[in-house]
Design a protein around this motif. Structure first.
Motif, short mmCIF file in Angstrom:
data_model
loop_
_atom_site.label_atom_id
_atom_site.label_comp_id
_atom_site.label_asym_id
_atom_site.label_seq_id
_atom_site.Cartn_x
_atom_site.Cartn_y
_atom_site.Cartn_z
N TRP A 162 18.39 -23.22 -24.76
CA TRP A 162 17.79 -24.26 -24.28
C TRP A 162 19.29 -25.51 -24.51
O TRP A 162 19.73 -25.89 -23.20
N THR A 163 19.67 -25.79 -25.70
CA THR A 163 20.60 -26.24 -26.07
C THR A 163 22.00 -26.21 -25.80
O THR A 163 22.50 -26.58 -25.35
N ILE A 213 24.45 -27.43 -22.74
CA ILE A 213 26.08 -28.37 -23.75
C ILE A 213 27.06 -27.06 -22.08
O ILE A 213 28.20 -27.65 -22.19
N ILE A 214 26.52 -25.88 -22.22
CA ILE A 214 27.62 -25.07 -21.63
C ILE A 214 27.43 -25.49 -20.07
O ILE A 214 28.41 -25.97 -19.53
N LEU A 261 25.64 -16.60 -20.62
CA LEU A 261 24.57 -17.20 -21.41
C LEU A 261 23.58 -16.54 -22.40
O LEU A 261 24.22 -15.96 -23.50
N LEU A 262 22.68 -16.16 -21.82
CA LEU A 262 21.30 -15.40 -21.78
C LEU A 262 21.79 -13.97 -22.61
O LEU A 262 21.15 -13.78 -23.50
N SER A 263 22.67 -12.81 -21.86
CA SER A 263 22.83 -12.15 -22.41
C SER A 263 23.71 -11.85 -23.65
O SER A 263 23.24 -11.07 -24.48
N VAL A 264 24.88 -12.64 -23.96
CA VAL A 264 25.24 -13.26 -25.45
C VAL A 264 24.54 -13.33 -26.58
O VAL A 264 24.83 -12.75 -27.11
#
Length: 101
Positions: free
Chosen positions: A33-34, A38-39, A83-86
């Motif tokens: 979540w951080t 940021i992204i 993001l979750l996948s990476v």
């Protein structure tokens, strides 16, 4: 299949893979979540710049119509899924001992 369907599918697959295949539970971690916090502003800034200048245009019939900072909400779903996948892959590869020499 329209853009909305693809975005929702990508989001759903990323969540299911995280929870049931990778079993990393990224969604329960403050680090995820951080990273997302940021992204996300940079994603909004980039999407706003591209869509407000008509560099990227979306067919109104292919999106839900909800826009955030000029970009379709579907782009937020894709960004989340990416993001979750990476982060999930980094965790899985780290567990398996894959690292650069």
């Amino acid at each position: 299949m329209i853009y909305s369907d693809i975005a929702i599918t990508a989001f759903s697959i990323a969540v299911m893979v995280d929870l049931f295949i990778f079993k990393t539970s990224m969604l329960t971690r403050p680090a995820f979540w951080t990273s997302y916090a940021i992204i996300l502003p940079f994603q909004f800034l980039t999407n706003w710049w591209l869509t407000s200048r008509n560099i990227v245009m979306y067919n109104p019939d292919a999106i839900m119509g909800l826009r955030l900072f000029s970009a379709p909400a579907e782009d937020v779903l894709f960004g989340f899924a990416l993001l979750l996948s990476v982060m999930g892959l980094w965790e899985v590869w780290g567990r398996k001992g894959y690292h650069r020499h």
